[in-house]
Design a protein around this motif. Structure first.
Motif, short mmCIF file in Angstrom:
data_model
loop_
_atom_site.label_atom_id
_atom_site.label_comp_id
_atom_site.label_asym_id
_atom_site.label_seq_id
_atom_site.Cartn_x
_atom_site.Cartn_y
_atom_site.Cartn_z
N MET A 108 0.84 -1.20 0.00
CA MET A 108 0.00 0.00 0.00
C MET A 108 0.88 1.25 0.00
O MET A 108 0.59 2.23 -0.71
N LEU A 109 1.94 1.20 0.81
CA LEU A 109 2.83 2.38 0.89
C LEU A 109 3.48 2.66 -0.47
O LEU A 109 3.64 3.81 -0.87
N GLU A 110 3.78 1.58 -1.18
CA GLU A 110 4.40 1.73 -2.50
C GLU A 110 3.44 2.37 -3.51
O GLU A 110 3.80 3.29 -4.24
N ILE A 111 2.19 1.88 -3.50
CA ILE A 111 1.18 2.46 -4.43
C ILE A 111 0.94 3.93 -4.06
O ILE A 111 0.86 4.80 -4.93
N ALA A 112 0.87 4.20 -2.76
CA ALA A 112 0.63 5.57 -2.31
C ALA A 112 1.78 6.48 -2.78
O ALA A 112 1.55 7.58 -3.30
N LYS A 113 3.00 5.98 -2.63
CA LYS A 113 4.17 6.77 -3.01
C LYS A 113 4.15 7.07 -4.52
O LYS A 113 4.43 8.19 -4.96
N LYS A 114 3.80 6.06 -5.29
CA LYS A 114 3.75 6.22 -6.76
C LYS A 114 2.83 7.38 -7.15
O LYS A 114 3.10 8.10 -8.11
N HIS A 115 1.74 7.58 -6.41
CA HIS A 115 0.78 8.63 -6.77
C HIS A 115 0.97 9.90 -5.94
O HIS A 115 0.20 10.85 -6.10
N GLY A 116 1.96 9.90 -5.07
CA GLY A 116 2.17 11.07 -4.21
C GLY A 116 1.02 11.27 -3.25
O GLY A 116 0.61 12.40 -2.94
N LYS A 117 0.41 10.16 -2.78
CA LYS A 117 -0.76 10.22 -1.90
C LYS A 117 -0.50 9.39 -0.65
O LYS A 117 0.54 8.72 -0.55
N THR A 118 -1.45 9.36 0.27
CA THR A 118 -1.31 8.53 1.47
C THR A 118 -2.10 7.22 1.26
O THR A 118 -2.93 7.12 0.35
N VAL A 119 -1.84 6.27 2.14
CA VAL A 119 -2.54 4.98 2.05
C VAL A 119 -4.06 5.18 2.19
O VAL A 119 -4.86 4.55 1.48
N THR A 120 -4.46 6.05 3.10
CA THR A 120 -5.90 6.26 3.28
C THR A 120 -6.51 6.89 2.02
O THR A 120 -7.63 6.56 1.63
N GLN A 121 -5.77 7.78 1.37
CA GLN A 121 -6.28 8.38 0.14
C GLN A 121 -6.41 7.33 -0.97
O GLN A 121 -7.40 7.32 -1.72
N VAL A 122 -5.43 6.44 -1.05
CA VAL A 122 -5.50 5.37 -2.05
C VAL A 122 -6.72 4.49 -1.78
O VAL A 122 -7.47 4.12 -2.70
N THR A 123 -6.96 4.20 -0.50
CA THR A 123 -8.11 3.36 -0.13
C THR A 123 -9.42 4.03 -0.56
O THR A 123 -10.28 3.39 -1.18
#
Ligand SMILES: NC(=O)C1=CN([C@@H]2O[C@H](COP(=O)(O)OP(=O)(O)OC[C@H]3O[C@@H](n4cnc5c(N)ncnc54)[C@H](OP(=O)(O)O)[C@@H]3O)[C@@H](O)[C@H]2O)C=CC1
Ligand SMILES: O=C1CO[C@H](CO)[C@@H](O)[C@@H]1O
Length: 339
Positions: free
Chosen positions: A236-251
């Protein structure tokens, strides 16, 4: 001040509902009493949410915060921050009010506590009916639904819906109603994808609302042994980093891309802003496939102490689980004023 622009989804009655809203279940405090300490924080965070552009508020009779929610809304209308018709207020009818005529009693009580002329959406909180002293009343939710259709026809509410209904219950309701439910509000988060129920609702034009989008996170509101909500998960942290977002935002973005409204709860202003800042990026197909794999079917909001009641919507737990102190008030303390 920061501003967020929250898009809308269309309900099956043509009305629009914001894709993201503010949840108001505060749970209980450290003494396992209803959380009064949380209320001032909620008042501040909800005020901030409306200031920056939130337009949907999710509450319920049983959360015991309708008066405070109403105070904030009316203050913001008075200040000219927002017009009543720009807001979308959802509340819920608790299980003590399942007789057809009692639905109106409950809705009128909510209108008075909220100090509003109408409610945008009112939900049947659960399909089971329970008396004030905790007894299974076995009232058919189809009877309750007729009460919902009646408050709609009287103009007390603009839309009606359900919550915590499973596929069979949705199917039976849809086949036996005059007005179909506009939404089914159900738990959805990374641990609990609810694919079958979501597909069924969406195929039948019932919008899904995802509650506890982070898996609620607080032990006093969760079934025992709840898995952690993946906030520190390396993928999750990796996907969040890729988009410049947080894990909660990705969720939350993932839920939006699945076509559902979500109603995260926070009493922290920075999180109010964070949670709504999800409409400026897109998860790609491989992200979505990765997120879908977290689904392990674990339900956090699981009132297993009602599992032998008629119309309990979830799978039963095989053994008798103890009810931790933290869940005591959820089971026993729902002694709502019927005023
Ligand atoms: N229909 C139904 O039966 C149900 C409906 N609901 C509705 O859904 C809403 C949301 O569900 P809820 O169970 O409250 O739980 P959530 O899944 O929204 O999680 C809430 C928790 O997450 C924390 N949090 C919020 N945003 C962030 C963030 N950006 N980063 C880190 N932590 C964060 C909050 O902390 P903090 O507040 O301290 O910031 C709080 O502890 C409820 O408030 C209620 O309106 C919920 C359960 C059942
Ligand atoms: O919305 C919810 C949160 O609070 C309730 C009880 O305290 C739950 O039963 C419910 O589903």
């Amino acid at each position: 001040m920061a501003r967020v622009n929250i898009p809308t989804f269309k309900l099956n009655n043509g009305r629009e509902i914001p894709a993201l809203g503010y949840g108001t279940w505060l749970g209980v405090d450290e003494k396992f009493d209803f959380s009064t300490a949380g209320i001032p924080k909620m008042i501040e965070a909800l005020s901030y949410a409306i200031d920056i552009g939130y337009r949907l508020v999710d509450t319920a009779h049983v959360y015991r915060v309708e008066p405070e929610v109403g105070q904030v809304i009316n203050k913001k209308i008075k200040e000219g921050v927002v017009k009543r018709e720009e807001l979308f207020v959802t509340t819920k009818v608790w299980q003590h009010f399942h007789r057809e005529a009692d639905v109106e009693v409950s809705v009128r009580g909510s209108l008075r506590r909220l100090n509003l002329d109408y409610i945008d959406l009112v939900l049947m909180h659960w399909p089971m009916s329970i008396s004030q002293d905790g007894v299974d009343e076995k009232i058919d939710y189809l009877e309750t639904w007729r009460g919902f259709e009646s408050v709609l026809s009287k103009g007390l509410v603009k839309s009606i819906g359900v919550s915590n209904f499973n596929v069979q219950q949705m199917d039976r309701l849809l086949k036996n109603c005059k007005v179909p439910p506009a939404t089914n509000q159900i738990e959805i988060n990374l641990n609990l994808g609810q694919k079958e129920l979501v597909d069924f609702c969406q195929a039948n034009k019932v919008l899904v609302t995802a509650y506890s989008p982070f898996g609620t996170m607080v032990p006093s509101r969760s079934a025992p042994n709840s898995p952690e909500p993946k906030l520190n998960n390396p993928t999750m942290l990796e996907i969040a980093k890729k988009h410049g977002k947080t894990v909660t935002q990705v969720t939350l973005r993932y839920l939006y891309q699945r076509g559902m409204v979500s109603i995260p709860k926070t009493v922290t202003n920075s999180r109010v802003l964070e949670n709504a800042s999800i409409f400026d990026f897109t998860l790609d197909e491989s992200d979505v496939a990765t997120l879908a794999k977290f689904d392990n079917g674990f339900r956090t909001v699981r009132p297993y102490f009602w599992q032998d009641y008629d119309n309990y919507p979830f799978d039963k737990v095989p053994e008798k689980l103890e009810i931790p102190e933290a869940l005591r008030i959820w089971k026993n303390g729902i002694n709502l004023d019927i005023d």
